[in-house]
Design an enzyme around this catalytic site. Structure first.
Site, PDB file in Angstrom:
ATOM      1  N   ASP A  35     -12.773 -18.156 -15.270  1.00  0.00           N
ATOM      2  CA  ASP A  35     -13.065 -16.758 -15.628  1.00  0.00           C
ATOM      3  C   ASP A  35     -12.008 -16.207 -16.593  1.00  0.00           C
ATOM      4  O   ASP A  35     -12.175 -16.273 -17.803  1.00  0.00           O
ATOM      5  CB  ASP A  35     -13.151 -15.898 -14.366  1.00  0.00           C
ATOM      6  CG  ASP A  35     -14.397 -16.195 -13.537  1.00  0.00           C
ATOM      7  OD1 ASP A  35     -15.495 -16.230 -14.115  1.00  0.00           O
ATOM      8  OD2 ASP A  35     -14.273 -16.392 -12.314  1.00  0.00           O
ATOM      9  N   ARG A  36     -10.915 -15.696 -16.053  1.00  0.00           N
ATOM     10  CA  ARG A  36      -9.854 -15.134 -16.904  1.00  0.00           C
ATOM     11  C   ARG A  36      -9.272 -16.196 -17.838  1.00  0.00           C
ATOM     12  O   ARG A  36      -8.895 -15.896 -18.973  1.00  0.00           O
ATOM     13  CB  ARG A  36      -8.750 -14.540 -16.021  1.00  0.00           C
ATOM     14  CG  ARG A  36      -9.177 -13.273 -15.307  1.00  0.00           C
ATOM     15  CD  ARG A  36      -8.240 -12.890 -14.179  1.00  0.00           C
ATOM     16  NE  ARG A  36      -8.478 -13.672 -12.965  1.00  0.00           N
ATOM     17  CZ  ARG A  36      -7.979 -13.357 -11.769  1.00  0.00           C
ATOM     18  NH1 ARG A  36      -7.224 -12.276 -11.632  1.00  0.00           N
ATOM     19  NH2 ARG A  36      -8.224 -14.111 -10.714  1.00  0.00           N
ATOM     20  N   CYS A  48      -5.938 -19.167 -13.985  1.00  0.00           N
ATOM     21  CA  CYS A  48      -6.065 -18.035 -13.064  1.00  0.00           C
ATOM     22  C   CYS A  48      -6.150 -18.665 -11.686  1.00  0.00           C
ATOM     23  O   CYS A  48      -5.269 -19.426 -11.305  1.00  0.00           O
ATOM     24  CB  CYS A  48      -7.251 -17.141 -13.425  1.00  0.00           C
ATOM     25  SG  CYS A  48      -8.790 -18.011 -13.786  1.00  0.00           S
ATOM     26  N   LYS A  60     -18.932 -19.886 -14.606  1.00  0.00           N
ATOM     27  CA  LYS A  60     -20.091 -19.906 -13.702  1.00  0.00           C
ATOM     28  C   LYS A  60     -21.146 -18.873 -14.109  1.00  0.00           C
ATOM     29  O   LYS A  60     -21.331 -17.852 -13.440  1.00  0.00           O
ATOM     30  CB  LYS A  60     -19.612 -19.656 -12.271  1.00  0.00           C
ATOM     31  CG  LYS A  60     -18.671 -20.742 -11.759  1.00  0.00           C
ATOM     32  CD  LYS A  60     -18.029 -20.359 -10.438  1.00  0.00           C
ATOM     33  CE  LYS A  60     -19.035 -20.383  -9.315  1.00  0.00           C
ATOM     34  NZ  LYS A  60     -18.389 -20.150  -7.997  1.00  0.00           N
ATOM     35  N   ASP A 108      -9.292 -20.385 -10.308  1.00  0.00           N
ATOM     36  CA  ASP A 108     -10.039 -21.636 -10.504  1.00  0.00           C
ATOM     37  C   ASP A 108     -10.145 -22.049 -11.965  1.00  0.00           C
ATOM     38  O   ASP A 108     -10.642 -23.130 -12.276  1.00  0.00           O
ATOM     39  CB  ASP A 108     -11.435 -21.512  -9.891  1.00  0.00           C
ATOM     40  CG  ASP A 108     -11.372 -21.484  -8.363  1.00  0.00           C
ATOM     41  OD1 ASP A 108     -10.621 -22.296  -7.793  1.00  0.00           O
ATOM     42  OD2 ASP A 108     -12.045 -20.640  -7.744  1.00  0.00           O
ATOM     43  N   ASN A 126      -9.212  -9.396 -10.811  1.00  0.00           N
ATOM     44  CA  ASN A 126     -10.218 -10.414 -10.491  1.00  0.00           C
ATOM     45  C   ASN A 126     -11.652  -9.951 -10.762  1.00  0.00           C
ATOM     46  O   ASN A 126     -11.893  -8.826 -11.192  1.00  0.00           O
ATOM     47  CB  ASN A 126     -10.054 -10.890  -9.042  1.00  0.00           C
ATOM     48  CG  ASN A 126     -10.294  -9.770  -8.033  1.00  0.00           C
ATOM     49  OD1 ASN A 126     -10.998  -8.798  -8.309  1.00  0.00           O
ATOM     50  ND2 ASN A 126      -9.700  -9.897  -6.857  1.00  0.00           N
TER      51      ASN A 126
END
Length: 573
Positions: A348-349, A343, A385, A345, A282
């Site tokens: 990101d990943r 992932c 974000k 939300d 994360n």
């Protein structure tokens, strides 16, 4: 001021103050000089023999701290410590009398963290003008048309035109043809943040698709949602694959733990689906890893234990896992099977995996403009974000939302360019420029957390796009060894033996490293281009009539002529 001779102020950039002080340079020791602060940058010039200069956009500053107190007696022990987001730290020593430190501290705090002082970011003050409008680089409908959409299996929906379905998604979405608007609303209620599975990319030939979303809201009680299950079945049916592969970027233990906070993953109730965990850690793990990397590369590199120190940061290990995950995605899709990525939300990943897989599958994204479209589409429009991860204009440097997720993506792209030196139209300089302006706040491109916030803050009408700047001198960012080759899937080798630290980025502040940065082959190529231009000028002078068009207009560095195709360099397994 003589300092102004060394720094050309940008349109809209204004001088705030200047002061004589001492820069404690980690490479050259204490240097007397003058610091010049504007509403955009901190500029320092040494008045000593070294004539060293620093040019630091204030957006790069993460933290400003006072060092030493009124009773400090050591030489140069009283002043300011400035921590930057780009792997370096700066230390300035000041005289104790006359509140000189307090004045500089307050000015830096105000202009480096404008949002914390209810001031606008510099990009809103900039008056730069460019010929090309970079905001028009990415047009969602055009990009979908390029991929062959809409068709009998996929349709374009405007259900999110006012960001009512999902406030972090773009307004234009592609969904299975048979999914109704009501289906989409019901699915949104069962996906974290309303981020339903939507199309990212489709292969024209076999209709295999990459869809992206967030985790299902299963929770501890193992809730089911028939609408969500049916919707994923529709995704599977769009290209008739016997099984839909769901790639969950997280380690399985994290996905299970997320049930405690209302999240979770797709269980056995999802028929005709297989779930694969990719074990990518994360945002907090990635933040700590980069901190450790920073400790070993700045200010000095410890040669004697370099390999073990690098290994202890786990940075390349994380790069390997992200690349390996993207390879698995690309391989499935290339083999004709549709996939869903998420992932927690999905910002990101998920963005790392979708964009890297698309870079491997689609040669269009390996061109300069295509790569810009990829960033606009997968990162900006789908709500990575940036504001939270980077902290633009915000003094809260210890915020737990900070993380180098986008830096990691650019590093993965760099690894691919090293393994396939002729496959990308753009060069390393473009990647470094993107990261420089990720922090600088000179352009509006990376501001705010999602498209709806950029709309609300009128980013497109009130700021300049980074791509306007890039295209004002695009030849600087072209790879002279690029050979266009459409339809080829790139499979980089994601093993520790084939990955390397991006030295010319992470250790670029070390003067010894900086001298070694230029590739000798690329340097020679540039010299030959200069020589060619010189000969053409002489030929023009000697020629009684104008030479033929092909002589007066030499081709810019970039794609080789179609008659002269080079074999790609492959990394051996």
């Amino acid at each position: 001021m003589d300092l102004l001779a060394d720094v050309a102020l940008l349109p809209g950039e204004e001088r705030v103050t200047d002061k004589e002080l001492i820069y404690i340079c980690p490479f050259n020791g204490a240097l007397k000089g003058k610091v010049f602060i504007t509403n955009y940058r901190l500029f320092f010039k040494s008045t000593e023999a070294e004539a060293l200069t620093l040019d630091v956009p204030l957006g790069v500053i993460s933290r400003v701290e006072k060092m030493g107190g009124a009773s400090s007696r050591g030489e140069n022990s009283y002043g300011l410590d400035i921590t930057c987001k780009d792997m370096r730290s700066l230390r300035f020593a000041l005289k104790q009398e006359g509140h000189s430190r307090r004045d500089i501290f307050e000015i830096l705090s105000k202009y480096a963290f404008p949002l914390s002082h209810s001031q606008p970011l510099f990009s809103y003050l900039s008056q730069e003008k460019y010929e090309e409008n970079g905001w028009s680089i990415y047009k969602p409908l055009e990009e979908f048309r390029r991929q062959g959409l809409p068709n009998e299996r996929w349709r374009i929906t405007f259900i999110n035109k006012n960001y009512e379905l999902c406030d972090t998604y773009p307004t234009i979405l592609a969904v299975p043809y048979r999914a109704s608007e009501e289906d989409l609303r019901r699915v949104a209620a069962f996906r974290s943040r309303g981020r339903i599975p939507v199309l990212s990319w489709i292969q024209r030939d076999n209709q295999a698709a990459i869809a992206r979303c967030s985790q299902p809201l299963v929770g501890m009680s193992g809730k089911r949602n028939k609408d969500d299950e049916r919707y994923l079945e529709l995704l599977r049916e769009t290209n008739g694959t016997p099984k839909l592969t769901i790639f969950d970027a997280r380690p399985s233990v994290n996905a299970v733990a997320n049930k405690a906070t209302g999240g979770g993953y797709e269980g056995d109730e999802y028929q005709n689906a297989e779930l694969i965990f990719l074990d990518i850690h994360n945002i907090h793990v990635m933040r700590e890893s980069l901190k450790k990397l920073r400790d070993i590369v700045y200010p000095t590199v410890e040669e004697s234990h370099w390999l073990s120190s690098l290994e202890s940061t786990h940075w390349l290990e994380h790069i390997k896992l992200v690349l390996a995950g993207a390879i698995r995605v690309a391989d499935k899709v290339s083999g004709g099977k549709s996939v869903v990525l998420h992932c927690s939300d999905g910002w990101d990943r998920t963005a790392q995996l979708s964009s890297l897989a698309m870079l491997m599958l689609d040669s269009h994204y390996r061109t300069l403009r295509g790569f810009e479209v990829l960033i606009e589409k997968e990162w900006l429009s789908f709500g990575h974000k940036f504001a939270s991860r980077i902290g633009h204009g915000d003094k809260n440097h210890a915020d737990q939302d900070r993380s180098p997720i986008f830096v990691q993506f650019i590093d993965c792209v760099w690894q691919m360019t090293k393994q396939f030196p002729t496959a990308f139209e753009f060069n390393e300089r473009l990647l470094a420029t993107v990261l420089e302006h990720l922090y600088s706040c000179r352009f509006g491109t990376f501001l705010f957390n999602c498209e709806s916030m950029r709309e609300l803050n009128e980013v497109r009408s009130k700021t300049v796009s980074l791509w306007s700047y890039v295209h004002s001198s695009s030849t600087r960012y072209l790879n002279p060894f690029y050979t266009p080759e459409s339809g080829r899937v790139l499979y980089p080798v994601a093993s520790m033996r084939h990955l390397e630290l991006w030295v010319s980025y992470y250790i670029r502040w070390n003067p010894r490293i900086r001298q070694q940065q230029q590739s000798p082959v690329e340097q020679r190529y540039k010299e030959l281009l200069v020589l060619r231009d010189e000969y053409l000028r002489k030929l023009e002078e000697l020629s009684p009539s104008p030479p033929s068009a092909h002589m007066t207009s030499p081709a810019p560095p970039g794609p080789a002529p179609t008659t002269q195709q080079f074999t790609h360099l492959h990394t051996p397994f």
